[in-house]
Write a protein that holds these residues in place. Structure first.
Motif, PDB file in Angstrom:
ATOM      1  N   TRP A 188       8.887 -17.414  37.783  1.00 22.25           N
ATOM      2  CA  TRP A 188       9.539 -16.871  36.586  1.00 22.25           C
ATOM      3  C   TRP A 188       9.797 -17.906  35.504  1.00 22.25           C
ATOM      4  O   TRP A 188      10.090 -17.554  34.373  1.00 22.25           O
ATOM      5  CB  TRP A 188      10.872 -16.211  36.969  1.00 22.25           C
ATOM      6  N   GLU A 189       9.719 -19.188  35.828  1.00 25.80           N
ATOM      7  CA  GLU A 189      10.051 -20.230  34.862  1.00 25.80           C
ATOM      8  C   GLU A 189       8.877 -20.564  33.953  1.00 25.80           C
ATOM      9  O   GLU A 189       7.737 -20.664  34.405  1.00 25.80           O
ATOM     10  CB  GLU A 189      10.478 -21.510  35.584  1.00 25.80           C
ATOM     11  N   TRP A 192      18.374 -18.458  34.441  1.00 29.58           N
ATOM     12  CA  TRP A 192      18.062 -18.541  35.869  1.00 29.58           C
ATOM     13  C   TRP A 192      19.372 -18.773  36.618  1.00 29.58           C
ATOM     14  O   TRP A 192      20.340 -19.279  36.057  1.00 29.58           O
ATOM     15  CB  TRP A 192      17.026 -19.621  36.191  1.00 29.58           C
ATOM     16  N   ILE A 222      11.191 -10.219  29.953  1.00 29.32           N
ATOM     17  CA  ILE A 222      11.119 -10.373  31.405  1.00 29.32           C
ATOM     18  C   ILE A 222       9.744  -9.961  31.914  1.00 29.32           C
ATOM     19  O   ILE A 222       9.200  -8.926  31.497  1.00 29.32           O
ATOM     20  CB  ILE A 222      12.195  -9.487  32.081  1.00 29.32           C
ATOM     21  N   ARG A 223       9.210 -10.747  32.837  1.00 28.37           N
ATOM     22  CA  ARG A 223       7.943 -10.359  33.470  1.00 28.37           C
ATOM     23  C   ARG A 223       8.131  -9.023  34.189  1.00 28.37           C
ATOM     24  O   ARG A 223       9.135  -8.812  34.861  1.00 28.37           O
ATOM     25  CB  ARG A 223       7.501 -11.418  34.481  1.00 28.37           C
ATOM     26  N   ASN A 275       9.361  -9.070  37.776  1.00 24.72           N
ATOM     27  CA  ASN A 275      10.650  -9.671  38.112  1.00 24.72           C
ATOM     28  C   ASN A 275      11.738  -8.593  38.189  1.00 24.72           C
ATOM     29  O   ASN A 275      12.569  -8.437  37.295  1.00 24.72           O
ATOM     30  CB  ASN A 275      11.010 -10.739  37.073  1.00 24.72           C
ATOM     31  N   SER A 277      15.576  -9.545  37.655  1.00 30.77           N
ATOM     32  CA  SER A 277      15.924  -9.825  36.262  1.00 30.77           C
ATOM     33  C   SER A 277      15.909  -8.548  35.420  1.00 30.77           C
ATOM     34  O   SER A 277      16.760  -8.359  34.540  1.00 30.77           O
ATOM     35  CB  SER A 277      14.956 -10.860  35.683  1.00 30.77           C
ATOM     36  N   ARG A 301       1.567 -14.899  30.670  1.00 28.15           N
ATOM     37  CA  ARG A 301       2.067 -13.706  31.370  1.00 28.15           C
ATOM     38  C   ARG A 301       2.644 -12.670  30.406  1.00 28.15           C
ATOM     39  O   ARG A 301       3.318 -12.999  29.434  1.00 28.15           O
ATOM     40  CB  ARG A 301       3.160 -14.105  32.365  1.00 28.15           C
ATOM     41  N   HIS A 338       5.220  -9.754  29.260  1.00 28.11           N
ATOM     42  CA  HIS A 338       6.676  -9.605  29.385  1.00 28.11           C
ATOM     43  C   HIS A 338       7.111  -8.263  28.803  1.00 28.11           C
ATOM     44  O   HIS A 338       6.566  -7.826  27.786  1.00 28.11           O
ATOM     45  CB  HIS A 338       7.407 -10.721  28.632  1.00 28.11           C
TER      46      HIS A 338
END
Length: 197
Positions: free
Chosen positions: A32-33, A99, A134-135, A138, A141, A167, A169
């Protein structure tokens, strides 16, 4: 501050605690980072040191473009939350990234921290809109944004470089008009323990 949860500016002296929590959570956070994309030919891309990161965050904060926080849970550093991309003028908006330590996940730390940050942005800073991107994969999140009542607005294809690739989002957003009494107050009223009383 709300109960056991405190949101405060990041400091140089947080380095030892920040590094310990980040190192311990490396595998949990990796998908996720944000990562540094490959450098152009002849350049070397490097992850910044903690000190370089804090210096950058402070410069951006001093320029009015960012609010870098650490999250404390029961007096211990438990994560990081950054309000970034602050834009003034006719937009008055920003986005939030965060995070949290896996050891405290699921205790309401992140929704409370986001609510504290949003209320600060709307009430003290004077922003009108806040986004969280946000992905789609995830789920934890996404639950944070959904629990807080952020609207899902759509997909941003290949939005950020994460875990070695560009990625997609999902965009979640909230405007000040949607939380006239504050997001923290709404979150407190929506929490399961509040509904049991």
């Amino acid at each position: 501050m709300d109960g056991d949860i405190t949101l405060r500016p990041i400091r140089m002296r947080d380095q030892r605690a920040w590094r310990e929590v980040n190192r311990r959570n490396r595998e949990w956070l990796r998908p996720w980072e944000a990562t540094v994309p490959p450098a152009p030919p002849g350049h070397v891309a490097q992850r910044p040191t903690y000190r370089q990161m804090v210096r950058h965050l402070r410069r951006e904060a001093n320029a009015g473009r960012m609010l870098p926080f650490v999250i404390e849970y029961q007096g211990r550093l438990a994560g990081q939350l950054t309000v970034a991309g602050i834009t003034w003028g006719s937009m008055c908006s920003a986005h939030i990234g965060y995070w949290v330590d896996e050891a405290v996940a699921g205790r309401g730390v992140m929704p409370t921290s986001v609510a504290l940050a949003v209320d600060h942005c709307f009430r003290r800073v004077g922003l009108h809109r806040v986004e969280v991107c946000i992905r789609p994969e995830n789920a934890p999140s996404r639950r944070v944004a959904e629990k807080l009542g952020f609207r899902e607005e759509g997909l941003r294809p290949r939005y950020l470089h994460i875990d070695g690739g560009w990625r997609d989002h999902l965009v979640y957003a909230l405007t000040v008009e949607e939380v006239p009494d504050g997001l923290l107050r709404r979150w407190r009223q929506a929490r399961p323990e509040a509904q049991q009383k």
